[in-house]
Design an enzyme around this catalytic site. Structure first.
Site, PDB file in Angstrom:
ATOM      1  N   ARG A  54     -13.065  -3.324   0.323  1.00 57.17           N
ATOM      2  CA  ARG A  54     -11.921  -4.574  -0.380  1.00 57.17           C
ATOM      3  C   ARG A  54     -11.346  -5.496   1.163  1.00 57.17           C
ATOM      4  NH1 ARG A  54      -6.493  -1.545  -2.691  1.00 57.17           N
ATOM      5  NH2 ARG A  54      -5.872  -0.435  -0.789  1.00 57.17           N
ATOM      6  N   ASN A 105      -3.484  -8.569  -4.368  1.00 56.82           N
ATOM      7  CA  ASN A 105      -2.811  -7.348  -3.771  1.00 56.82           C
ATOM      8  C   ASN A 105      -2.453  -6.875  -2.009  1.00 56.82           C
ATOM      9  OD1 ASN A 105      -2.549  -4.630  -6.086  1.00 56.82           O
ATOM     10  ND2 ASN A 105      -4.151  -4.438  -3.758  1.00 56.82           N
ATOM     11  N   GLU A 106      -1.422  -6.053  -2.300  1.00 58.25           N
ATOM     12  CA  GLU A 106      -1.157  -5.654  -0.997  1.00 58.25           C
ATOM     13  C   GLU A 106      -1.561  -6.841   0.560  1.00 58.25           C
ATOM     14  OE1 GLU A 106      -0.264  -1.429  -2.271  1.00 58.25           O
ATOM     15  OE2 GLU A 106      -2.577  -2.123  -1.198  1.00 58.25           O
ATOM     16  N   GLU A 119       3.781  -0.301  -8.028  1.00 56.80           N
ATOM     17  CA  GLU A 119       2.513   1.204  -7.675  1.00 56.80           C
ATOM     18  C   GLU A 119       3.895   2.263  -7.456  1.00 56.80           C
ATOM     19  OE1 GLU A 119      -0.703   0.812  -5.391  1.00 56.80           O
ATOM     20  OE2 GLU A 119      -1.351  -1.140  -6.521  1.00 56.80           O
TER      21      GLU A 119
END
Length: 676
Positions: free
Chosen positions: A112, A150-151, A317
Site C-alpha cells: 500500500r 489513509n495515514e 484507530e
C-alpha cells in the site's frame, strides 16, 4: 470549517471491512457492535479495486448494499476515499504514478502507499474516484463524515519519482522566483553548486559516498516541498467531497512526518484523527524492548501533539489487541485492563470519538496478526468483555464531550525546526532529548501540558493562557516570533529557552550575528562559546542559586547583555565558573536562557524554581499515575500492572462508579478514575 470534532457526546466506533467477510456475517456484526456501544463504523479506505475494477468502470453496488444495511441498523458511517491503495491495473498501466527510491528505482504494486503524490496522472485518477464517490455516496444519510486517504506519509515520507523532481522545481520556482534568488538563499556558491538552469535541480540524490544531497538548505526545502505536495494531494480530495458533503465533516488520520497539519487544516480538512497504538511501547522488535520506563504512557506525548492541531479530536484507530504484520513488529497481547486504560488515555487528552481497530482480526493478508476486538473464531473473548466496561465508562461521562483539555504549561514546537533538525545533528537530537525531559518531568509531577504550534500566524492570545512556555532549542527563530514571545513575557508570562537557540535563519543558514540571534535581547544574553560534550566526558552541572542541576549534551557559555542577569554557573570543564543560566525581567514577566539541554532532573528544577504546580494540590499521586484535566474533571490513569495508593484531601465523586471517595484510596492495576 470546524477545527474540532464537535460530537454531542463521547462516541465509540470501530473500523470494519465488510469486503473481507461473507454477507451472512454483516447484520450480526452490526447488531453486536451496537450491543457493545459502537455507533459509528469506518469503511472503504482500501477498496479502490472493488469500486473501479477496470479503468473508468465504476461499480458501487457492493457499498450500496452494505450502506443500506447500515442505515437499516441505524449505524453511522465514516466513509473513506481509497487513494492509499490504487488498483493493480492503474499501477501497471501507468508506472509514472509509482513512487521511487533516491536512485530512481520504482516501488511496485503489492503493498500500500506505493504511489507518489505529484503524478498528474495519479492526481487525475484520485480526482475521478473521489468525485464519483462523493456524488454517489453523499445521498446516504448514515454517512456523517469522510476520511481522506489513509495515514498519508506513513509507508513513505520521501518521494523520488520523475514527477516529484519536476514538481520540486516548480515549487522552488514559485517560492524563489529566479535562479539568482534561489542560489543566494541556498548558498550554492559553496562547493560550486550554483544552478544555471532549473532542470539542473533535483531532489536528494547520491553524491559522494552515499551521503545524499549535500546542501542542507535544499534538504530543508525538500521537506517543505513534501509537505506542500501532501497538503495539495489531500486538499484536492477535500474540495471535491465538500461540494456535496453538506454538514458532514472531512478528516484524515495521522500524525506522520513531513506534513504540516496546520496548513492541511487551512486547506479543507476540518480536524485530525489520530491512530493510537500504545502497545508499540512493548514491541519486541525494538532493541530496547520499549520506550523507557514510561512505556505506553509515552503515547500521551503523541496525543498532546494531536491536540495542538485539533483541540478536540478523534481516534480513528485505537489499539484493540496485539499488533504486528507477518514481517514487521510483533507485540504481546494487551494485559487485562489496558484496552480500557488506553481508550480513556485518549479521552483524557481530548478525544471525543474513539474508533477501535478493528472489529474482527483479518484471516488473510499482511495484517493477519493485527488483532481486532474479535479473534478469527468470532467467539466471545476478554477484549470484548473489556469493551463492555468502556461502554459503561462512556455512558457515565458522555457529557464531557466538548470540554477542552486544560494546561498551564505549553511546550512550543514548529515545523521549521523539526524539519531542519531531521538532518542537522547539531540541534535535531537536542530537541528530541529536551522535549522528552520536559515531558517526563511534567508527567511525573502531574502537571498537564500542551504542545503549542508556533507559527507566523500565532498571536499573543494563543500564548497568554499559559503560565509557562518552554521553547527548548529554537534554532530557527524569526524576528516576528521573537516579538510575540517578548509580548508574552511583558504581559506576565514565564519563558524558558535552551542552548542552540536563534542561530539560524528561515532557510537554515547561520547569519553573521551574535548568538542567540533574535533571542538575545528577549533573554538578555549573548553566547560567548559553545561545545558538544564529547563522548565519555562527564555530564556538566550548573550551580543555580545553590542547587546543582544537570546541563547535558551541549553547552552554551553565556554572557549577560541587554539587562540580563547571570544566576547559574557551570561547574567543571574549561568554562568552569562561567555563566550557564541568565534571566531577564521584561514588564511583568521573566525570560530564562539555559546553556544546556533539559534532562528530566533539569526540568524538575525549573518547575520548582518557577512555582509551577499540579492543578490538583488536593490529590496526592504516585509517579506511576498520569493526571489529566478536562473542564472541571480530573482523570487519574494508572499505567502500572500493580495497584497503587492515592490520597484525596477532600471528598470527590468518581464519575465512572458514582462513588464518593476521600482519604486513602487504592487504584486497580491499569485502573482509571474520573474525579469531580
Amino acid at each position: 470549517m470546524r477545527h474540532s470534532i464537535e460530537m454531542e457526546k463521547l462516541t465509540l466506533g470501530v473500523c470494519y471491512y465488510p469486503e473481507h467477510w461473507d454477507r451472512a456475517l454483516w447484520k450480526d456484526d452490526l447488531q453486536r457492535m451496537k450491543q457493545y456501544g459502537i455507533e459509528v463504523i469506518r469503511l472503504a479506505e482500501f477498496s479502490w479495486a472493488l469500486m473501479e475494477p477496470e479503468e473508468g468502470k465504476y461499480d458501487f453496488s457492493f457499498w450500496d448494499e452494505f450502506l443500506a444495511l447500515a442505515a437499516e441498523e441505524n449505524m453511522k458511517v465514516v466513509f473513506c476515499t481509497p487513494t492509499a491503495t490504487p488498483p493493480a491495473w492503474l499501477s501497471e498501466k501507468y508506472p509514472e504514478t509509482l513512487n521511487a527510491d533516491g536512485d530512481g528505482n520504482l516501488m511496485y504494486h503489492g503493498m500500500r502507499g506505493q504511489h507518489n503524490l505529484t503524478s498528474p496522472k495519479y492526481l487525475e485518477f484520485c480526482e475521478k474516484i473521489t468525485r464519483h464517490m462523493a456524488e454517489h455516496f453523499n445521498k446516504y444519510d448514515c454517512i456523517i463524515g469522510w476520511q481522506l486517504d489513509n495515514e498519508v506519509n506513513c509507508e513513505a515520507n520521501e518521494y523520488y519519482s520523475k514527477s516529484d523532481h519536476e514538481a520540486f522545481r516548480a515549487f522552488l520556482k514559485e517560492r524563489f522566483g529566479t535562479l539568482d534568488n534561489l542560489n543566494e538563499k541556498m548558498g550554492t556558491i559553496f562547493w560550486s553548486q550554483t544552478y544555471t538552469d532549473w532542470d539542473q535541480i533535483h531532489l536528494a540524490r547520491r553524491s559522494t559516498a552515499g551521503t545524499g544531497l549535500a546542501n542542507p538548505h535544499m534538504q530543508l526545502e525538500q521537506v517543505r516541498f513534501i509537505s506542500h505536495s501532501a497538503v495539495h494531494y489531500l486538499a484536492l480530495q477535500a474540495s471535491i467531497v465538500r461540494e456535496t458533503a453538506g454538514d458532514r465533516f472531512i478528516t484524515t488520520n495521522g500524525i506522520f512526518e513531513n506534513l504540516d497539519y496546520q496548513k492541511l487544516m487551512e486547506s479543507g480538512v476540518d480536524f485530525i484523527m489520530y491512530d493510537s497504538y500504545p502497545n508499540f511501547a512493548y514491541a519486541m522488535d525494538r532493541p530496547d524492548g520499549g520506550e523507557g520506563d514510561l512505556k505506553d504512557r509515552n503515547f500521551s506525548f503523541n496525543l498532546a501533539r494531536t491536540r495542538a492541531i485539533s483541540p478536540l479530536f478523534g481516534i480513528m484507530e485505537q489499539q484493540a489487541g496485539p499488533g504486528g504484520w507477518n514481517f514487521r513488529i510483533h507485540q504481546a497481547s494487551p494485559k487485562p485492563g489496558q484496552l480500557r486504560l488506553w481508550t480513556m488515555q485518549s479521552v483524557a487528552h481530548g478525544a471525543d470519538f474513539v474508533s477501535f481497530f478493528r472489529w474482527r482480526t483479518c484471516s488473510f493478508g499482511t495484517e493477519i496478526y493485527w488483532h481486532g476486538l474479535n479473534d478469527y473464531s468470532n467467539r466471545p473473548n476478554r477484549r470484548l468483555e473489556e469493551l463492555s466496561l468502556v461502554k459503561a465508562d462512556f455512558e457515565a461521562i458522555k457529557d464531557i464531550a466538548g470540554h477542552p483539555y486544560e494546561a498551564a504549561v505549553g511546550i512550543l514546537c514548529d515545523y521549521d525546526n523539526e524539519w531542519d533538525g531531521q538532518k542537522d545533528v547539531w540541534h535535531g537530537p537536542l530537541r528530541n532529548f529536551s522535549t522528552d525531559g520536559w515531558f517526563r518531568s511534567l508527567q511525573k509531577k502531574h502537571i498537564p501540558f500542551d504542545f503549542v504550534d508556533f507559527r507566523e500566524e500565532t498571536n499573543l492570545k494563543d500564548l497568554e493562557k499559559y503560565e509557562l512556555l518552554v521553547y527548548p532549542h529554537a534554532t530557527i527563530l524569526t524576528k516576528e516570533r521573537a516579538e510575540i514571545l517578548t509580548q508574552y513575557v511583558a504581559n506576565g508570562g514565564k519563558l524558558v529557552m535552551g542552548c542552540r537557540t536563534g542561530y539560524k535563519d528561515i532557510y537554515g543558514r547561520c547569519p553573521m550575528q551574535p548568538m542567540p540571534g533574535e533571542a538575545a535581547e528577549l533573554c538578555g544574553v549573548t553566547v560567548e562559546d559553545f561545545t558538544f560534550l564529547a563522548p565519555g566526558e562527564p555530564m556538566e552541572y550548573v550551580n543555580w542559586n545553590g542547587k546543582r542541576i544537570p546541563a547535558p549534551v551541549f553547552n552554551d557559555v553565556l554572557e549577560p547583555a541587554f539587562g540580563g542577569k547571570a544566576e547559574g554557573f557551570f561547574e567543571g570543564n574549561y568554562y568552569d565558573g562561567k555563566p550557564a543560566l541568565v534571566t531577564k525581567n521584561t514588564g511583568k514577566g521573566l525570560a530564562i536562557y539555559f546553556g544546556g539541554c533539559f534532562a528530566e532532573e533539569t526540568a524538575d528544577a525549573f518547575l520548582e524554581a518557577l512555582s509551577i504546580q499540579t492543578p490538583a494540590p488536593w490529590l496526592v499521586l504516585p509517579e506511576g499515575c498520569e493526571l489529566a484535566k478536562r473542564g472541571d474533571q480530573y482523570f487519574v490513569l494508572n499505567y502500572k500492572a500493580q495497584s497503587c495508593e492515592i490520597t484525596l484531601k477532600k471528598k470527590v465523586t468518581d464519575r465512572l462508579t458514582g462513588n464518593e471517595i476521600e482519604g486513602t484510596y487504592e487504584v486497580a492495576p491499569y485502573g482509571v478514575l474520573v474525579l469531580l
